[in-house]
Motif scaffolding. Structure first.
Motif, PDB file in Angstrom:
ATOM      1  N   MET A   1       0.842  -1.195   0.000  1.00 29.08           N
ATOM      2  CA  MET A   1       0.000   0.000   0.000  1.00 29.08           C
ATOM      3  C   MET A   1       0.882   1.252   0.000  1.00 29.08           C
ATOM      4  O   MET A   1       1.806   1.358   0.804  1.00 29.08           O
ATOM      5  N   PRO A   2       0.597   2.231  -0.903  1.00 30.65           N
ATOM      6  CA  PRO A   2       1.400   3.450  -0.959  1.00 30.65           C
ATOM      7  C   PRO A   2       1.356   4.205   0.380  1.00 30.65           C
ATOM      8  O   PRO A   2       0.345   4.205   1.071  1.00 30.65           O
ATOM      9  N   LYS A   3       2.474   4.841   0.703  1.00 30.55           N
ATOM     10  CA  LYS A   3       2.573   5.596   1.946  1.00 30.55           C
ATOM     11  C   LYS A   3       1.956   6.976   1.775  1.00 30.55           C
ATOM     12  O   LYS A   3       2.268   7.698   0.818  1.00 30.55           O
ATOM     13  N   LYS A   4       1.083   7.344   2.699  1.00 31.44           N
ATOM     14  CA  LYS A   4       0.414   8.646   2.626  1.00 31.44           C
ATOM     15  C   LYS A   4       1.350   9.747   3.112  1.00 31.44           C
ATOM     16  O   LYS A   4       1.861   9.696   4.237  1.00 31.44           O
ATOM     17  N   ILE A   5       1.599  10.753   2.254  1.00 33.85           N
ATOM     18  CA  ILE A   5       2.486  11.861   2.599  1.00 33.85           C
ATOM     19  C   ILE A   5       1.874  13.183   2.141  1.00 33.85           C
ATOM     20  O   ILE A   5       0.862  13.208   1.438  1.00 33.85           O
ATOM     21  N   ALA A   6       2.522  14.279   2.525  1.00 36.14           N
ATOM     22  CA  ALA A   6       2.148  15.611   2.049  1.00 36.14           C
ATOM     23  C   ALA A   6       3.344  16.192   1.312  1.00 36.14           C
ATOM     24  O   ALA A   6       4.481  15.752   1.482  1.00 36.14           O
ATOM     25  N   LEU A   7       3.099  17.189   0.466  1.00 38.25           N
ATOM     26  CA  LEU A   7       4.175  17.839  -0.282  1.00 38.25           C
ATOM     27  C   LEU A   7       4.128  19.339  -0.046  1.00 38.25           C
ATOM     28  O   LEU A   7       3.091  19.983  -0.237  1.00 38.25           O
ATOM     29  N   SER A   8       5.270  19.894   0.355  1.00 36.37           N
ATOM     30  CA  SER A   8       5.388  21.345   0.502  1.00 36.37           C
ATOM     31  C   SER A   8       5.331  21.965  -0.889  1.00 36.37           C
ATOM     32  O   SER A   8       6.145  21.631  -1.755  1.00 36.37           O
ATOM     33  N   TRP A   9       4.391  22.887  -1.087  1.00 37.27           N
ATOM     34  CA  TRP A   9       4.089  23.367  -2.443  1.00 37.27           C
ATOM     35  C   TRP A   9       4.218  24.882  -2.534  1.00 37.27           C
ATOM     36  O   TRP A   9       3.444  25.622  -1.940  1.00 37.27           O
ATOM     37  N   SER A  10       5.196  25.330  -3.314  1.00 39.42           N
ATOM     38  CA  SER A  10       5.407  26.762  -3.539  1.00 39.42           C
ATOM     39  C   SER A  10       4.745  27.219  -4.833  1.00 39.42           C
ATOM     40  O   SER A  10       4.598  28.416  -5.079  1.00 39.42           O
ATOM     41  N   GLY A  11       4.387  26.248  -5.672  1.00 38.07           N
ATOM     42  CA  GLY A  11       3.861  26.561  -6.993  1.00 38.07           C
ATOM     43  C   GLY A  11       4.935  26.563  -8.063  1.00 38.07           C
ATOM     44  O   GLY A  11       4.651  26.756  -9.239  1.00 38.07           O
ATOM     45  N   GLY A  12       6.203  26.334  -7.640  1.00 37.01           N
ATOM     46  CA  GLY A  12       7.320  26.401  -8.566  1.00 37.01           C
ATOM     47  C   GLY A  12       7.733  25.074  -9.168  1.00 37.01           C
ATOM     48  O   GLY A  12       7.204  24.010  -8.834  1.00 37.01           O
ATOM     49  N   ASP A  14      10.512  23.159  -8.964  1.00 43.26           N
ATOM     50  CA  ASP A  14      11.138  22.086  -8.196  1.00 43.26           C
ATOM     51  C   ASP A  14      10.103  21.273  -7.424  1.00 43.26           C
ATOM     52  O   ASP A  14      10.161  20.041  -7.395  1.00 43.26           O
ATOM     53  N   ALA A  15       9.148  21.959  -6.810  1.00 48.11           N
ATOM     54  CA  ALA A  15       8.058  21.260  -6.120  1.00 48.11           C
ATOM     55  C   ALA A  15       7.261  20.428  -7.116  1.00 48.11           C
ATOM     56  O   ALA A  15       6.844  19.307  -6.825  1.00 48.11           O
ATOM     57  N   CYS A  16       7.080  20.972  -8.326  1.00 44.57           N
ATOM     58  CA  CYS A  16       6.304  20.266  -9.351  1.00 44.57           C
ATOM     59  C   CYS A  16       7.026  19.007  -9.823  1.00 44.57           C
ATOM     60  O   CYS A  16       6.405  17.952  -9.978  1.00 44.57           O
ATOM     61  N   LEU A  17       8.338  19.107 -10.046  1.00 45.30           N
ATOM     62  CA  LEU A  17       9.074  17.916 -10.477  1.00 45.30           C
ATOM     63  C   LEU A  17       9.130  16.884  -9.361  1.00 45.30           C
ATOM     64  O   LEU A  17       9.043  15.672  -9.613  1.00 45.30           O
ATOM     65  N   ALA A  18       9.249  17.352  -8.107  1.00 44.35           N
ATOM     66  CA  ALA A  18       9.203  16.424  -6.972  1.00 44.35           C
ATOM     67  C   ALA A  18       7.870  15.686  -6.963  1.00 44.35           C
ATOM     68  O   ALA A  18       7.819  14.469  -6.746  1.00 44.35           O
ATOM     69  N   LEU A  19       6.781  16.411  -7.217  1.00 51.22           N
ATOM     70  CA  LEU A  19       5.453  15.795  -7.285  1.00 51.22           C
ATOM     71  C   LEU A  19       5.403  14.764  -8.405  1.00 51.22           C
ATOM     72  O   LEU A  19       4.855  13.663  -8.227  1.00 51.22           O
ATOM     73  N   HIS A  20       5.966  15.103  -9.545  1.00 52.49           N
ATOM     74  CA  HIS A  20       5.995  14.178 -10.687  1.00 52.49           C
ATOM     75  C   HIS A  20       6.701  12.880 -10.306  1.00 52.49           C
ATOM     76  O   HIS A  20       6.199  11.782 -10.571  1.00 52.49           O
ATOM     77  N   TYR A  21       7.855  13.003  -9.676  1.00 50.20           N
ATOM     78  CA  TYR A  21       8.595  11.815  -9.237  1.00 50.20           C
ATOM     79  C   TYR A  21       7.770  10.980  -8.260  1.00 50.20           C
ATOM     80  O   TYR A  21       7.689   9.752  -8.377  1.00 50.20           O
ATOM     81  N   LEU A  22       7.193  11.649  -7.278  1.00 50.01           N
ATOM     82  CA  LEU A  22       6.448  10.949  -6.225  1.00 50.01           C
ATOM     83  C   LEU A  22       5.240  10.213  -6.784  1.00 50.01           C
ATOM     84  O   LEU A  22       4.966   9.066  -6.420  1.00 50.01           O
ATOM     85  N   MET A  23       4.527  10.866  -7.693  1.00 52.80           N
ATOM     86  CA  MET A  23       3.308  10.263  -8.238  1.00 52.80           C
ATOM     87  C   MET A  23       3.629   9.117  -9.190  1.00 52.80           C
ATOM     88  O   MET A  23       2.820   8.211  -9.364  1.00 52.80           O
ATOM     89  N   ILE A  95      -0.358  11.123   8.878  1.00 53.93           N
ATOM     90  CA  ILE A  95       0.687  11.501   7.929  1.00 53.93           C
ATOM     91  C   ILE A  95       1.905  11.900   8.747  1.00 53.93           C
ATOM     92  O   ILE A  95       1.834  12.806   9.574  1.00 53.93           O
ATOM     93  N   ASN A  96       3.022  11.222   8.523  1.00 62.61           N
ATOM     94  CA  ASN A  96       4.225  11.554   9.302  1.00 62.61           C
ATOM     95  C   ASN A  96       5.422  11.934   8.434  1.00 62.61           C
ATOM     96  O   ASN A  96       6.545  12.038   8.910  1.00 62.61           O
ATOM     97  N   THR A  97       5.161  12.160   7.127  1.00 59.41           N
ATOM     98  CA  THR A  97       6.241  12.534   6.215  1.00 59.41           C
ATOM     99  C   THR A  97       5.795  13.670   5.301  1.00 59.41           C
ATOM    100  O   THR A  97       4.701  13.626   4.736  1.00 59.41           O
ATOM    101  N   ILE A  98       6.674  14.668   5.172  1.00 60.95           N
ATOM    102  CA  ILE A  98       6.433  15.777   4.260  1.00 60.95           C
ATOM    103  C   ILE A  98       7.569  15.820   3.253  1.00 60.95           C
ATOM    104  O   ILE A  98       8.741  15.758   3.620  1.00 60.95           O
ATOM    105  N   ALA A  99       7.228  15.926   1.978  1.00 62.25           N
ATOM    106  CA  ALA A  99       8.234  15.997   0.918  1.00 62.25           C
ATOM    107  C   ALA A  99       8.523  17.453   0.559  1.00 62.25           C
ATOM    108  O   ALA A  99       7.631  18.313   0.618  1.00 62.25           O
ATOM    109  N   PHE A 100       9.774  17.716   0.182  1.00 62.21           N
ATOM    110  CA  PHE A 100      10.210  19.061  -0.203  1.00 62.21           C
ATOM    111  C   PHE A 100      10.977  18.987  -1.517  1.00 62.21           C
ATOM    112  O   PHE A 100      11.568  17.963  -1.845  1.00 62.21           O
ATOM    113  N   GLY A 101      11.002  20.101  -2.251  1.00 63.94           N
ATOM    114  CA  GLY A 101      11.671  20.131  -3.545  1.00 63.94           C
ATOM    115  C   GLY A 101      13.104  20.634  -3.511  1.00 63.94           C
ATOM    116  O   GLY A 101      13.657  20.998  -4.553  1.00 63.94           O
TER     117      GLY A 101
END
Length: 235
Positions: A1-12, A14-23, A95-101
């Motif tokens: 089962m995928p791990k539930k996390i959050a992503l720090s989002w600036s709208g920029g 680097d955050a977008c590419l991090a999201l792409h990788y994660l998804m 949720i115990n993990t937050i991703a950053f770009g």
């Protein structure tokens, strides 16, 4: 089962590419994006992007958005309190993990890890250690579109602000400017790409200049540093 996390989002980018990788990793379930907005300005910190545009991004991405409001004093103490409250809300949802770009700034990475650990949270850095030239090249090759929404006036010409990043624009950047602006030379706003259901409609109204003063200690003396930043007024 995928791990539930959050992503720090600036709208920029680097955050977008991090999201792409994660998804695309299939290892993670992005519960929500998290953005800190100035309660007085209704904008994202040094990006200067209005809350409504961040909301439009999230809507196009189809991912819930959680907004925290930074008090008008903009102090580090206030920011850390805001992040502690946010961390607490994450833990209440298991949720115990937050991703950053972040890409290579060790001090910033250590700061995030230290403060999140104090709140009982872990950090994830999908782009960490990748050369910034590779980061921006992959971002563009994937088909994402991003505009420079803010830039250090000592590093970038005013005519670059509001422009969409292309290889041609990258070739024109001064040699001392990181290609991802990782040292704070510039910030971006992503408006289209593979993860977006539809293009975020934006209109460049004008370019504004803002001046900042801050103090540093050098050779046991307090010096006042003045800097200028350009901001694209995007709606």
């Amino acid at each position: 089962m995928p791990k539930k996390i959050a992503l720090s989002w600036s709208g920029g980018k680097d955050a977008c590419l991090a999201l792409h990788y994660l998804m695309n990793s299939k290892e993670y379930d992005i519960d929500h994006l998290h953005t800190v907005i100035g309660e007085e300005t209704n904008r994202v910190g040094m990006h200067g992007i209005k809350k409504e545009l961040i909301e439009a991004q999230a809507a196009s991405l189809g991912i819930p958005l959680k907004i925290s409001h930074l008090p008008s004093d903009k102090s580090n103490i206030s920011y850390e309190q805001v992040m502690r409250e946010y961390a607490s809300s994450c833990k209440s949802k298991n949720i115990n993990t937050i991703a950053f770009g972040d890409i290579f700034l060790e001090d910033l990475k250590n700061y995030r890890e230290e403060k999140m650990a104090e709140a009982g949270m872990k950090c994830l850095f999908p782009l960490w250690g990748i050369p910034t030239k590779e980061v921006i090249q992959e971002f563009l090759a994937l088909g994402y579109k991003t505009k420079i929404c803010a830039g250090d006036a000592s590093k970038l010409d005013k005519n670059k602000i509001g422009e969409t990043i292309t290889q041609n624009l990258l070739n024109q950047l001064p040699k001392d400017v990181d290609l991802c602006g990782e040292n704070g030379e510039f910030h971006t706003f992503v408006y289209d790409g593979p993860l977006f259901k539809s293009k975020v409609k934006i209109d460049l109204k004008s370019i504004q200049s803002h001046f900042y003063e801050y103090q540093i200690e050098e050779d046991k003396e307090i010096k006042t540093i003045k800097s200028e930043f350009y901001f694209a007024e995007i709606e």
